[in-house]
Design a protein around this motif. Structure first.
Motif, PDB file in Angstrom:
ATOM      1  N   MET A   1       0.842  -1.179   0.000  1.00  0.00           N
ATOM      2  CA  MET A   1       0.000   0.000   0.000  1.00  0.00           C
ATOM      3  C   MET A   1       0.889   1.245   0.000  1.00  0.00           C
ATOM      4  O   MET A   1       1.770   1.391   0.827  1.00  0.00           O
ATOM      5  CB  MET A   1      -0.891  -0.021   1.236  1.00  0.00           C
ATOM      6  CG  MET A   1      -1.852   1.127   1.274  1.00  0.00           C
ATOM      7  SD  MET A   1      -3.087   0.837   2.537  1.00  0.00           S
ATOM      8  CE  MET A   1      -2.753   2.215   3.575  1.00  0.00           C
ATOM      9  N   THR A   2       0.648   2.152  -0.929  1.00  0.00           N
ATOM     10  CA  THR A   2       1.414   3.379  -1.032  1.00  0.00           C
ATOM     11  C   THR A   2       0.580   4.550  -0.542  1.00  0.00           C
ATOM     12  O   THR A   2      -0.551   4.740  -0.991  1.00  0.00           O
ATOM     13  CB  THR A   2       1.839   3.638  -2.499  1.00  0.00           C
ATOM     14  OG1 THR A   2       2.538   2.504  -2.965  1.00  0.00           O
ATOM     15  CG2 THR A   2       2.698   4.860  -2.595  1.00  0.00           C
ATOM     16  N   VAL A   3       1.141   5.314   0.366  1.00  0.00           N
ATOM     17  CA  VAL A   3       0.454   6.494   0.885  1.00  0.00           C
ATOM     18  C   VAL A   3       1.135   7.726   0.325  1.00  0.00           C
ATOM     19  O   VAL A   3       2.333   7.901   0.473  1.00  0.00           O
ATOM     20  CB  VAL A   3       0.492   6.521   2.434  1.00  0.00           C
ATOM     21  CG1 VAL A   3      -0.168   7.778   2.948  1.00  0.00           C
ATOM     22  CG2 VAL A   3      -0.174   5.291   3.000  1.00  0.00           C
ATOM     23  N   THR A   4       0.374   8.572  -0.357  1.00  0.00           N
ATOM     24  CA  THR A   4       0.909   9.802  -0.916  1.00  0.00           C
ATOM     25  C   THR A   4       0.589  10.950   0.033  1.00  0.00           C
ATOM     26  O   THR A   4      -0.577  11.173   0.375  1.00  0.00           O
ATOM     27  CB  THR A   4       0.287  10.098  -2.293  1.00  0.00           C
ATOM     28  OG1 THR A   4       0.508   8.971  -3.131  1.00  0.00           O
ATOM     29  CG2 THR A   4       0.900  11.327  -2.908  1.00  0.00           C
ATOM     30  N   LYS A   5       1.625  11.661   0.456  1.00  0.00           N
ATOM     31  CA  LYS A   5       1.427  12.782   1.359  1.00  0.00           C
ATOM     32  C   LYS A   5       1.220  14.057   0.551  1.00  0.00           C
ATOM     33  O   LYS A   5       1.972  14.341  -0.374  1.00  0.00           O
ATOM     34  CB  LYS A   5       2.646  12.928   2.271  1.00  0.00           C
ATOM     35  CG  LYS A   5       2.453  13.942   3.354  1.00  0.00           C
ATOM     36  CD  LYS A   5       3.596  13.921   4.330  1.00  0.00           C
ATOM     37  CE  LYS A   5       3.335  14.954   5.406  1.00  0.00           C
ATOM     38  NZ  LYS A   5       4.319  14.897   6.456  1.00  0.00           N
TER      39      LYS A   5
END
Length: 67
Positions: A1-5
């Motif tokens: 899972m990639t979280v983009t800030k």
């Protein structure tokens, strides 16, 4: 899972159109749409590039595009 800030920046001297609080406006891009948000009253406004171009009167020196 990639979280983009999302990078959010305060706009110095900006005043909220709803509550009138000064220096409480954040500017950020959400899904490619420029968004401003007040941290005091949760006011939120979004502007697409088309709306920005329509408001341009030629007096603008440049458009700030955050990375």
């Amino acid at each position: 899972m990639t979280v983009t800030k999302i990078k959010k920046r305060f706009v110095a001297g900006a005043k909220c159109p709803t509550c009138g609080a000064k220096d409480s406006i954040l500017l950020f891009k959400e899904n490619g749409i420029e968004t401003i948000e007040c941290v005091e009253c949760d006011y939120r406004e979004q502007q697409t590039d088309e709306k920005l171009a329509a408001k341009s009167t030629g007096a603008v020196i440049g458009v700030f595009k955050p990375d």
